[in-house]
Design an enzyme around this catalytic site. Sequence first.
Site, PDB file in Angstrom:
ATOM      1  N   TYR A 206       0.839  -1.191   0.000  1.00 41.36           N
ATOM      2  CA  TYR A 206       0.000   0.000   0.000  1.00 41.36           C
ATOM      3  C   TYR A 206       0.881   1.252   0.000  1.00 41.36           C
ATOM      4  O   TYR A 206       0.577   2.244  -0.668  1.00 41.36           O
ATOM      5  CB  TYR A 206      -0.931   0.001   1.223  1.00 41.36           C
TER       6      TYR A 206
ATOM      7  N   ASN B  89     -12.360   0.069  -5.642  1.00 42.38           N
ATOM      8  CA  ASN B  89     -12.046  -0.082  -7.069  1.00 42.38           C
ATOM      9  C   ASN B  89     -13.273  -0.659  -7.786  1.00 42.38           C
ATOM     10  O   ASN B  89     -13.703  -1.773  -7.475  1.00 42.38           O
ATOM     11  CB  ASN B  89     -10.841  -1.017  -7.224  1.00 42.38           C
TER      12      ASN B  89
ATOM     13  N   CYS C  19      -6.385  -4.659  -8.207  1.00 46.12           N
ATOM     14  CA  CYS C  19      -6.154  -4.216  -6.829  1.00 46.12           C
ATOM     15  C   CYS C  19      -5.760  -5.368  -5.918  1.00 46.12           C
ATOM     16  O   CYS C  19      -5.228  -5.143  -4.823  1.00 46.12           O
ATOM     17  CB  CYS C  19      -7.386  -3.484  -6.284  1.00 46.12           C
ATOM     18  N   HIS C  20      -5.995  -6.614  -6.366  1.00 47.23           N
ATOM     19  CA  HIS C  20      -5.617  -7.763  -5.523  1.00 47.23           C
ATOM     20  C   HIS C  20      -4.096  -7.893  -5.383  1.00 47.23           C
ATOM     21  O   HIS C  20      -3.618  -8.609  -4.506  1.00 47.23           O
ATOM     22  CB  HIS C  20      -6.206  -9.068  -6.088  1.00 47.23           C
TER      23      HIS C  20
ATOM     24  N   GLU D  30      -1.796 -16.394  -9.845  1.00 51.21           N
ATOM     25  CA  GLU D  30      -0.758 -15.670 -10.570  1.00 51.21           C
ATOM     26  C   GLU D  30       0.641 -16.181 -10.230  1.00 51.21           C
ATOM     27  O   GLU D  30       1.502 -16.262 -11.103  1.00 51.21           O
ATOM     28  CB  GLU D  30      -0.882 -14.173 -10.292  1.00 51.21           C
TER      29      GLU D  30
END
Length: 199
Positions: free
Chosen positions: A134, A157, A165-166, A192
């Site tokens: 962040y 978002n 945003c993850h 991912e």
Amino acid sequence: MTTTPAPVTGEQLTRLHADLVARATADGLLDVAYRTVDSPVGPLLLARTPAGVVRVAFAVQDHERVLQDLAERVSPRVLEAPRALDDVARELDEYFAGARLTFDVPVDLRLTAGFRRSVVEHLPDIPYGRTASYAQVAASAGSPRAVRAVGTACALNPVPLVVPCHRVVRSDGTPGRYAGGDAAKQALLELEARVGRAA
């Protein structure tokens, strides 16, 4: 003697709805098209305006409430029009299959503004399979001290997944909260990481 009309069949309703969508589109009266799709993180509501994808919402965000919000904040002319979102659904399928690393569909960010919009615009800069804290996102958005505001921007978002945003995590590397639920965020990060290792 009066006769009772024959009940309308599901096929007829489908055809009538398709005609309505076609006419609304042709006449420029369809301001927000939407559909729902299944995904590994639960049902997703997808919505788009002529400018691009305006909303992606998880089931925990209450799809009916999201549609009401779109009607109030964008336009009351909201209509279920699945084919208008075929490209978005296809790219999401490819993403969840590990075959897509970035999204190409246009995005409409009208539901976010100010610093929050600046944060959302910086999120695609975080590469697939990587994370940023962040604090790092706050610095890249031009306000290094606005760490809490970055968290709020990510939580609000309007187009998660498409705008990732993850990938924003706490400074200690733990995932932190997520609008789609903490388990969904963990699942996306694991997906991912797994695809990144296999590449």
